[in-house]
Design a protein around this motif. Sequence first.
Motif, PDB file in Angstrom:
ATOM      1  N   GLY A   1      46.426  35.547  39.377  1.00  0.00           N
ATOM      2  CA  GLY A   1      47.201  36.256  40.354  1.00  0.00           C
ATOM      3  C   GLY A   1      48.328  35.935  40.715  1.00  0.00           C
ATOM      4  O   GLY A   1      49.424  36.802  40.931  1.00  0.00           O
ATOM      5  N   LEU A   2      49.315  34.410  40.604  1.00  0.00           N
ATOM      6  CA  LEU A   2      50.374  34.919  40.069  1.00  0.00           C
ATOM      7  C   LEU A   2      51.689  35.592  39.499  1.00  0.00           C
ATOM      8  O   LEU A   2      52.644  36.308  39.832  1.00  0.00           O
ATOM      9  N   LEU A   3      50.959  35.554  38.226  1.00  0.00           N
ATOM     10  CA  LEU A   3      51.554  36.237  37.253  1.00  0.00           C
ATOM     11  C   LEU A   3      51.223  37.825  37.385  1.00  0.00           C
ATOM     12  O   LEU A   3      52.630  38.720  37.630  1.00  0.00           O
ATOM     13  N   MET A   4      50.641  37.841  38.391  1.00  0.00           N
ATOM     14  CA  MET A   4      50.306  39.314  38.870  1.00  0.00           C
ATOM     15  C   MET A   4      51.347  40.141  39.914  1.00  0.00           C
ATOM     16  O   MET A   4      51.565  41.216  39.987  1.00  0.00           O
ATOM     17  N   VAL A   5      51.034  38.919  40.482  1.00  0.00           N
ATOM     18  CA  VAL A   5      51.941  39.015  41.443  1.00  0.00           C
ATOM     19  C   VAL A   5      53.309  39.181  41.358  1.00  0.00           C
ATOM     20  O   VAL A   5      54.590  39.647  42.182  1.00  0.00           O
ATOM     21  N   PHE A   6      54.297  38.727  40.375  1.00  0.00           N
ATOM     22  CA  PHE A   6      55.517  38.896  39.692  1.00  0.00           C
ATOM     23  C   PHE A   6      55.650  39.441  38.657  1.00  0.00           C
ATOM     24  O   PHE A   6      56.838  40.088  38.426  1.00  0.00           O
ATOM     25  N   THR A   7      54.289  40.938  38.530  1.00  0.00           N
ATOM     26  CA  THR A   7      54.889  41.679  37.772  1.00  0.00           C
ATOM     27  C   THR A   7      55.093  42.737  38.899  1.00  0.00           C
ATOM     28  O   THR A   7      54.755  43.395  39.501  1.00  0.00           O
ATOM     29  N   PRO A   8      56.419  43.107  38.616  1.00  0.00           N
ATOM     30  CA  PRO A   8      56.759  44.329  38.613  1.00  0.00           C
ATOM     31  C   PRO A   8      56.699  45.466  39.385  1.00  0.00           C
ATOM     32  O   PRO A   8      55.781  46.108  38.712  1.00  0.00           O
TER      33      PRO A   8
END
Length: 149
Positions: free
Chosen positions: A74-81
């Motif tokens: 979830g955090l990786l997706m949040v950090f994907t611009p």
Amino acid sequence: MTDLLYILYPWVKSLHIMAVMSWMAGLFYLPRLFVYHVEQAGSVDGASAIFETMEHKLLRFIMAPAMIVAWVCGLLMVFTPGIVDWTMFWPWAKTAGVIGMTWFHHWLGYRRKDFVAGRNSLTGRQYRLMNEVPTLLMVVIVISVIVKF
């Protein structure tokens, strides 16, 4: 790094969905085990130890890893611009739901420790009511992500 996040995005999202499904299964099942533990363990000699083993393994080997993978993905997706628009309401609602789900996970862990220590003070009815918490949080999370209000 941004290019890598874009390339991995479908894989991360897939893993996230699988982890959330596993985590949710445990969040639905563990309170139900607590209901049976409260209501049935006293009637069969040694049943309490069996319930404690089942509860421990579910929490430790299924729910905890699934929660960690769900959070990391979830955090990786949040950090994907470009994926999350923080000016909208939905990511805040989803975040609140996920934090609530995480709190509930830990609350269940403390209740398991109460069973092990012989301090459980909740009834089967109370655990049945608490079993509705992940459902309500799931509704908030899914509507937030799909409708994006």
